[in-house]
Design a protein around this motif. Structure first.
Motif, PDB file in Angstrom:
ATOM      1  N   ASP A 116      -3.533  -7.395  -5.360  1.00 26.57           N
ATOM      2  CA  ASP A 116      -2.749  -6.393  -4.621  1.00 26.57           C
ATOM      3  C   ASP A 116      -2.408  -6.809  -3.203  1.00 26.57           C
ATOM      4  O   ASP A 116      -1.881  -6.018  -2.427  1.00 26.57           O
ATOM      5  N   SER A 117      -2.693  -8.077  -2.843  1.00 27.42           N
ATOM      6  CA  SER A 117      -2.321  -8.536  -1.499  1.00 27.42           C
ATOM      7  C   SER A 117      -1.175  -9.546  -1.530  1.00 27.42           C
ATOM      8  O   SER A 117      -0.870 -10.159  -0.514  1.00 27.42           O
ATOM      9  N   VAL A 118      -0.521  -9.737  -2.677  1.00 26.75           N
ATOM     10  CA  VAL A 118       0.622 -10.653  -2.755  1.00 26.75           C
ATOM     11  C   VAL A 118       1.817  -9.987  -2.074  1.00 26.75           C
ATOM     12  O   VAL A 118       2.402  -9.038  -2.600  1.00 26.75           O
ATOM     13  N   MET A 119       2.156 -10.471  -0.897  1.00 25.73           N
ATOM     14  CA  MET A 119       3.150  -9.798  -0.073  1.00 25.73           C
ATOM     15  C   MET A 119       4.532  -9.763  -0.722  1.00 25.73           C
ATOM     16  O   MET A 119       5.256  -8.780  -0.596  1.00 25.73           O
ATOM     17  N   SER A 120       4.909 -10.843  -1.430  1.00 23.99           N
ATOM     18  CA  SER A 120       6.233 -10.849  -2.058  1.00 23.99           C
ATOM     19  C   SER A 120       6.338  -9.752  -3.106  1.00 23.99           C
ATOM     20  O   SER A 120       7.397  -9.132  -3.272  1.00 23.99           O
ATOM     21  N   ALA A 121       5.231  -9.483  -3.805  1.00 23.15           N
ATOM     22  CA  ALA A 121       5.230  -8.406  -4.803  1.00 23.15           C
ATOM     23  C   ALA A 121       5.199  -7.040  -4.130  1.00 23.15           C
ATOM     24  O   ALA A 121       5.890  -6.103  -4.558  1.00 23.15           O
ATOM     25  N   LEU A 122       4.414  -6.914  -3.080  1.00 21.89           N
ATOM     26  CA  LEU A 122       4.338  -5.648  -2.342  1.00 21.89           C
ATOM     27  C   LEU A 122       5.695  -5.279  -1.762  1.00 21.89           C
ATOM     28  O   LEU A 122       6.157  -4.142  -1.874  1.00 21.89           O
ATOM     29  N   GLU A 123       6.355  -6.265  -1.168  1.00 24.89           N
ATOM     30  CA  GLU A 123       7.685  -6.022  -0.602  1.00 24.89           C
ATOM     31  C   GLU A 123       8.690  -5.720  -1.711  1.00 24.89           C
ATOM     32  O   GLU A 123       9.592  -4.893  -1.538  1.00 24.89           O
ATOM     33  N   GLY A 124       8.523  -6.414  -2.862  1.00 24.88           N
ATOM     34  CA  GLY A 124       9.402  -6.161  -3.995  1.00 24.88           C
ATOM     35  C   GLY A 124       9.276  -4.739  -4.508  1.00 24.88           C
ATOM     36  O   GLY A 124      10.278  -4.083  -4.810  1.00 24.88           O
ATOM     37  N   VAL A 125       8.050  -4.247  -4.609  1.00 24.88           N
ATOM     38  CA  VAL A 125       7.819  -2.869  -5.046  1.00 24.88           C
ATOM     39  C   VAL A 125       8.481  -1.894  -4.075  1.00 24.88           C
ATOM     40  O   VAL A 125       9.108  -0.909  -4.488  1.00 24.88           O
ATOM     41  N   SER A 183      -2.216  -1.259  -0.173  1.00 23.91           N
ATOM     42  CA  SER A 183      -1.925  -1.609  -1.557  1.00 23.91           C
ATOM     43  C   SER A 183      -0.591  -0.999  -1.957  1.00 23.91           C
ATOM     44  O   SER A 183      -0.050  -0.133  -1.271  1.00 23.91           O
ATOM     45  N   SER A 184      -0.067  -1.443  -3.103  1.00 19.97           N
ATOM     46  CA  SER A 184       1.208  -0.892  -3.573  1.00 19.97           C
ATOM     47  C   SER A 184       1.089   0.607  -3.826  1.00 19.97           C
ATOM     48  O   SER A 184       2.018   1.366  -3.567  1.00 19.97           O
ATOM     49  N   GLY A 185      -0.086   1.024  -4.321  1.00 18.84           N
ATOM     50  CA  GLY A 185      -0.309   2.455  -4.545  1.00 18.84           C
ATOM     51  C   GLY A 185      -0.287   3.235  -3.251  1.00 18.84           C
ATOM     52  O   GLY A 185       0.278   4.341  -3.185  1.00 18.84           O
ATOM     53  N   ASP A 186      -0.889   2.656  -2.208  1.00 14.33           N
ATOM     54  CA  ASP A 186      -0.869   3.303  -0.890  1.00 14.33           C
ATOM     55  C   ASP A 186       0.557   3.447  -0.370  1.00 14.33           C
ATOM     56  O   ASP A 186       0.939   4.489   0.177  1.00 14.33           O
ATOM     57  N   GLU A 188       3.363   3.532  -2.076  1.00 16.02           N
ATOM     58  CA  GLU A 188       4.106   4.536  -2.851  1.00 16.02           C
ATOM     59  C   GLU A 188       3.700   5.955  -2.446  1.00 16.02           C
ATOM     60  O   GLU A 188       4.544   6.843  -2.300  1.00 16.02           O
ATOM     61  N   ARG A 189       2.393   6.159  -2.263  1.00 14.00           N
ATOM     62  CA  ARG A 189       1.915   7.476  -1.868  1.00 14.00           C
ATOM     63  C   ARG A 189       2.448   7.836  -0.477  1.00 14.00           C
ATOM     64  O   ARG A 189       2.881   8.975  -0.240  1.00 14.00           O
ATOM     65  N   ALA A 190       2.428   6.861   0.428  1.00 18.28           N
ATOM     66  CA  ALA A 190       2.947   7.085   1.779  1.00 18.28           C
ATOM     67  C   ALA A 190       4.423   7.469   1.727  1.00 18.28           C
ATOM     68  O   ALA A 190       4.869   8.388   2.421  1.00 18.28           O
ATOM     69  N   ARG A 191       5.183   6.777   0.904  1.00 16.76           N
ATOM     70  CA  ARG A 191       6.615   7.055   0.813  1.00 16.76           C
ATOM     71  C   ARG A 191       6.881   8.450   0.237  1.00 16.76           C
ATOM     72  O   ARG A 191       7.756   9.181   0.704  1.00 16.76           O
ATOM     73  N   ALA A 192       6.102   8.806  -0.766  1.00 18.44           N
ATOM     74  CA  ALA A 192       6.269  10.136  -1.374  1.00 18.44           C
ATOM     75  C   ALA A 192       5.953  11.241  -0.373  1.00 18.44           C
ATOM     76  O   ALA A 192       6.669  12.253  -0.292  1.00 18.44           O
ATOM     77  N   LEU A 193       4.898  11.039   0.412  1.00 17.83           N
ATOM     78  CA  LEU A 193       4.527  12.033   1.421  1.00 17.83           C
ATOM     79  C   LEU A 193       5.579  12.122   2.523  1.00 17.83           C
ATOM     80  O   LEU A 193       5.874  13.209   3.029  1.00 17.83           O
ATOM     81  N   LYS A 194       6.157  10.983   2.876  1.00 21.46           N
ATOM     82  CA  LYS A 194       7.225  11.005   3.881  1.00 21.46           C
ATOM     83  C   LYS A 194       8.415  11.815   3.373  1.00 21.46           C
ATOM     84  O   LYS A 194       9.008  12.604   4.120  1.00 21.46           O
ATOM     85  N   GLU A 195       8.767  11.636   2.098  1.00 17.46           N
ATOM     86  CA  GLU A 195       9.878  12.396   1.524  1.00 17.46           C
ATOM     87  C   GLU A 195       9.575  13.898   1.524  1.00 17.46           C
ATOM     88  O   GLU A 195      10.460  14.722   1.770  1.00 17.46           O
ATOM     89  N   GLU A 196       8.309  14.248   1.267  1.00 17.47           N
ATOM     90  CA  GLU A 196       7.918  15.660   1.333  1.00 17.47           C
ATOM     91  C   GLU A 196       8.084  16.187   2.759  1.00 17.47           C
ATOM     92  O   GLU A 196       8.525  17.318   2.977  1.00 17.47           O
ATOM     93  N   GLU A 215      -0.302  12.409   7.047  1.00 16.61           N
ATOM     94  CA  GLU A 215      -0.985  11.978   5.822  1.00 16.61           C
ATOM     95  C   GLU A 215      -0.346  10.696   5.293  1.00 16.61           C
ATOM     96  O   GLU A 215      -1.044   9.790   4.836  1.00 16.61           O
ATOM     97  N   SER A 216       0.971  10.619   5.368  1.00 19.44           N
ATOM     98  CA  SER A 216       1.686   9.415   4.941  1.00 19.44           C
ATOM     99  C   SER A 216       1.206   8.194   5.734  1.00 19.44           C
ATOM    100  O   SER A 216       0.925   7.132   5.165  1.00 19.44           O
TER     101      SER A 216
END
Length: 306
Positions: A116-125, A183-186, A188-196, A215-216
């Motif tokens: 979960d620390s591969v930056m290219s994948a994290l940025e891709g997500v 992490s990618s999960g973090d 995604e959760r941050a982005r969802a909370l920002k949208e809220e 919270e985001s």
């Protein structure tokens, strides 16, 4: 006496690697193809070596912009050696280039199960999440293909081999400071909370929006817009010092965040720090010279200063 199979394949692969390093991608692909033919003609059962050759040829296709053949070769590589990091990343990049965002998202997410620390994948997500939200709407997750579950044994095997293959003197695609990388999960959760939080702002509920943005940021503090959005709420509640702090954090992450400059200028004006306000407006107008609200604010502050 004919050379041993392994020697011949090794020699062809090494020559392909050298051609790739020299930027001769078509020549490298041809050498990898020759190595694959040798293996197939001799009935080799070295699946790992065969997988590497397909993956390497895929990298050549990707460099040449041949995304469809890249995907084919990556899929062949993964059939021989499931959950291999490099073909997953290369196939994800090819899917992304072809705007097949759901498939790219799945491959990037699969990589992050392995490490979960591969930056290219994290940025891709992150990129795919934005693209999918734009194209499929808020229910985009329900429209994705299933993401395969990576076995623990595969995680350990490929994590080890991926890192060991990193050439000396070159930076890895990962960072060892995992504590600094959400992490990618973090993310995604941050982005969802920002949208809220954004939805609450539209309804005029700035206090609740601040809670969502805060919270985001507890999940990921790497997005400039979350800070500048929370600053907007602080401005609405006349908490000007907090607004200044958030805009400053936003600008550390993105020095061209126009909204952060504008909101900090507003906050400084409310705090009667007119010189700082004027400086922020000037910085904003260098980025967007025709920004009408900034021009108006500049006139107001200029009148006070003069």
């Amino acid at each position: 006496m004919a050379p041993k199979l392994s020697d011949s394949v090794e020699r062809l692969r090494a020559a392909g690697n050298q051609s790739f390093r020299n930027g001769q991608f078509s020549e490298a692909a041809a050498l990898y193809s020759r190595a694959l033919r040798v293996m197939q003609e001799q009935g080799s059962v070295d699946y790992k070596e065969e997988s590497v050759l397909y993956s390497n040829r895929a990298a050549c296709h990707l460099k040449d912009g041949n995304c469809r053949d890249c995907i084919k070769d990556c899929t062949s590589a993964l059939a021989l050696a499931p959950f291999s990091m490099k073909p997953l990343l290369r196939r994800a990049s090819a899917y992304e280039a072809l705007e097949k965002y759901p498939l790219a998202y799945v491959d990037y997410k699969t990589v992050l199960q392995i490490d979960d620390s591969v930056m290219s994948a994290l940025e891709g997500v992150n990129r795919m999440t934005r693209a999918l939200m734009d194209s499929l709407g808020p229910e985009w997750r329900l429209k994705l293909p299933s993401i395969p579950l990576v076995p623990v044994s595969a995680q350990k095997r490929w994590d080890s081999e991926y890192h060991n293959e990193t050439p000396k003197g070159k930076p890895k695609e990962t960072t060892t400071a995992k504590s600094r990388v959400p992490s990618s999960g973090d993310v995604e959760r941050a982005r969802a909370l920002k949208e809220e939080g954004n939805e609450l702002v539209k309804k005029g509920n700035h206090k609740k929006a601040i809670e969502k943005y805060s919270e985001s940021l507890s999940y990921s503090n790497l997005e400039s817009a979350t800070y500048s959005n929370r600053a907007l709420c602080y401005l609405a509640l006349k908490q000007y010092k907090e607004a200044v702090k958030d805009c400053t954090e936003a600008l550390k992450l993105d020095g061209k965040n126009v909204k952060a400059f504008y909101r900090r200028a507003q906050a400084y004006k409310a705090l009667k720090d007119y010189k700082s306000s004027f400086a922020d407006i000037n910085s904003l107008l260098k980025i967007e010279p025709k920004n009408v609200p900034a021009q108006k604010l500049q006139q107001e502050v200029n009148q006070i200063l003069n």
